[in-house]
Design a protein around this motif. Sequence first.
Motif, mmCIF file in Angstrom:
data_model
loop_
_atom_site.group_PDB
_atom_site.id
_atom_site.type_symbol
_atom_site.label_atom_id
_atom_site.label_comp_id
_atom_site.label_asym_id
_atom_site.label_seq_id
_atom_site.Cartn_x
_atom_site.Cartn_y
_atom_site.Cartn_z
ATOM 1 N N SER A 33 14.702 113.032 14.359
ATOM 2 C CA SER A 33 16.821 112.556 14.170
ATOM 3 C C SER A 33 15.846 111.828 12.916
ATOM 4 O O SER A 33 15.376 110.520 12.599
ATOM 5 C CB SER A 33 16.788 111.421 15.310
ATOM 6 O OG SER A 33 15.617 110.596 15.727
ATOM 7 N N ASN A 34 17.164 111.433 12.155
ATOM 8 C CA ASN A 34 16.658 110.011 11.261
ATOM 9 C C ASN A 34 17.603 109.082 10.918
ATOM 10 O O ASN A 34 18.834 109.544 11.219
ATOM 11 C CB ASN A 34 17.043 110.640 9.783
ATOM 12 C CG ASN A 34 18.082 111.339 9.534
ATOM 13 O OD1 ASN A 34 19.013 111.096 10.437
ATOM 14 N ND2 ASN A 34 18.779 111.600 8.443
ATOM 15 N N CYS A 35 17.443 107.668 10.221
ATOM 16 C CA CYS A 35 18.509 106.761 9.922
ATOM 17 C C CYS A 35 18.996 106.403 9.026
ATOM 18 O O CYS A 35 19.222 107.359 8.841
ATOM 19 C CB CYS A 35 17.374 105.582 9.873
ATOM 20 S SG CYS A 35 15.937 104.933 11.473
ATOM 21 N N THR A 36 20.030 106.403 9.435
ATOM 22 C CA THR A 36 21.496 105.835 8.828
ATOM 23 C C THR A 36 21.899 104.930 8.822
ATOM 24 O O THR A 36 21.270 103.819 8.922
ATOM 25 C CB THR A 36 22.507 107.241 9.124
ATOM 26 O OG1 THR A 36 23.388 106.248 11.133
ATOM 27 C CG2 THR A 36 22.865 108.360 9.391
ATOM 28 N N LEU A 39 22.961 103.137 11.795
ATOM 29 C CA LEU A 39 22.410 103.603 13.107
ATOM 30 C C LEU A 39 21.085 103.406 12.547
ATOM 31 O O LEU A 39 20.478 103.986 12.066
ATOM 32 C CB LEU A 39 22.902 105.250 13.795
ATOM 33 C CG LEU A 39 21.954 105.492 15.318
ATOM 34 C CD1 LEU A 39 22.207 103.895 15.972
ATOM 35 C CD2 LEU A 39 22.910 106.550 15.232
ATOM 36 N N PHE A 40 20.279 102.867 13.249
ATOM 37 C CA PHE A 40 18.869 102.439 12.893
ATOM 38 C C PHE A 40 17.981 103.170 14.158
ATOM 39 O O PHE A 40 18.267 103.382 15.602
ATOM 40 C CB PHE A 40 18.867 101.377 12.946
ATOM 41 C CG PHE A 40 16.990 101.143 12.622
ATOM 42 C CD1 PHE A 40 15.909 101.510 11.802
ATOM 43 C CD2 PHE A 40 15.975 100.119 14.057
ATOM 44 C CE1 PHE A 40 14.257 102.095 11.995
ATOM 45 C CE2 PHE A 40 14.580 100.870 14.108
ATOM 46 C CZ PHE A 40 13.496 100.765 13.177
ATOM 47 N N GLU A 41 17.288 104.356 14.152
ATOM 48 C CA GLU A 41 16.544 104.934 14.910
ATOM 49 C C GLU A 41 15.273 104.923 15.369
ATOM 50 O O GLU A 41 14.584 104.955 14.263
ATOM 51 C CB GLU A 41 16.621 106.888 14.513
ATOM 52 C CG GLU A 41 16.221 108.026 15.812
ATOM 53 C CD GLU A 41 16.817 107.526 16.942
ATOM 54 O OE1 GLU A 41 16.282 107.365 18.007
ATOM 55 O OE2 GLU A 41 18.313 107.810 16.857
ATOM 56 N N ASP A 43 12.680 105.893 16.592
ATOM 57 C CA ASP A 43 12.024 106.802 17.014
ATOM 58 C C ASP A 43 10.828 107.311 15.536
ATOM 59 O O ASP A 43 9.840 107.523 15.562
ATOM 60 C CB ASP A 43 12.404 108.054 17.406
ATOM 61 C CG ASP A 43 11.499 109.397 17.807
ATOM 62 O OD1 ASP A 43 11.007 109.095 18.014
ATOM 63 O OD2 ASP A 43 12.086 110.376 17.554
ATOM 64 N N ILE A 44 11.075 107.245 14.510
ATOM 65 C CA ILE A 44 10.616 106.961 13.064
ATOM 66 C C ILE A 44 9.440 106.623 13.332
ATOM 67 O O ILE A 44 8.465 106.344 12.512
ATOM 68 C CB ILE A 44 11.602 106.950 12.216
ATOM 69 C CG1 ILE A 44 11.695 105.532 11.909
ATOM 70 C CG2 ILE A 44 12.914 107.668 11.638
ATOM 71 C CD1 ILE A 44 12.181 104.845 10.447
ATOM 72 N N SER A 46 7.035 106.188 15.802
ATOM 73 C CA SER A 46 6.418 106.711 16.707
ATOM 74 C C SER A 46 5.220 107.243 16.862
ATOM 75 O O SER A 46 5.090 107.184 15.232
ATOM 76 C CB SER A 46 7.405 107.939 17.906
ATOM 77 O OG SER A 46 7.379 109.017 16.747
#
Length: 81
Positions: A33-36, A39-41, A43-44, A46
């Motif tokens: 999944s990517n960030c927008t 929403l900050f993800e 997992d980028i 990891s």
Amino acid sequence: MDKKKFAFTKTNYILTAIGMAIIILGLILMTGSNCTNELFEPDIFSVRRIKVAPVVTLIGFITIIVAIAYKPRNEKEADKE
């Protein structure tokens, strides 16, 4: 009947296919999944995406280089004669 001399043998093609599969696996490990803006993800960042996937991809490229340079022993001895 004379056998045509090809640059690659069956082993070269098999090793090249294995290398391509390893590269594809490494690229799949990089996906996620990517960030927008909304929403900050986290997992980028990891370990799988930052460390493991690039190493797997590099191993795949090294495998392809070895597959291109590989020459079976029986051909080496035949070339000397």
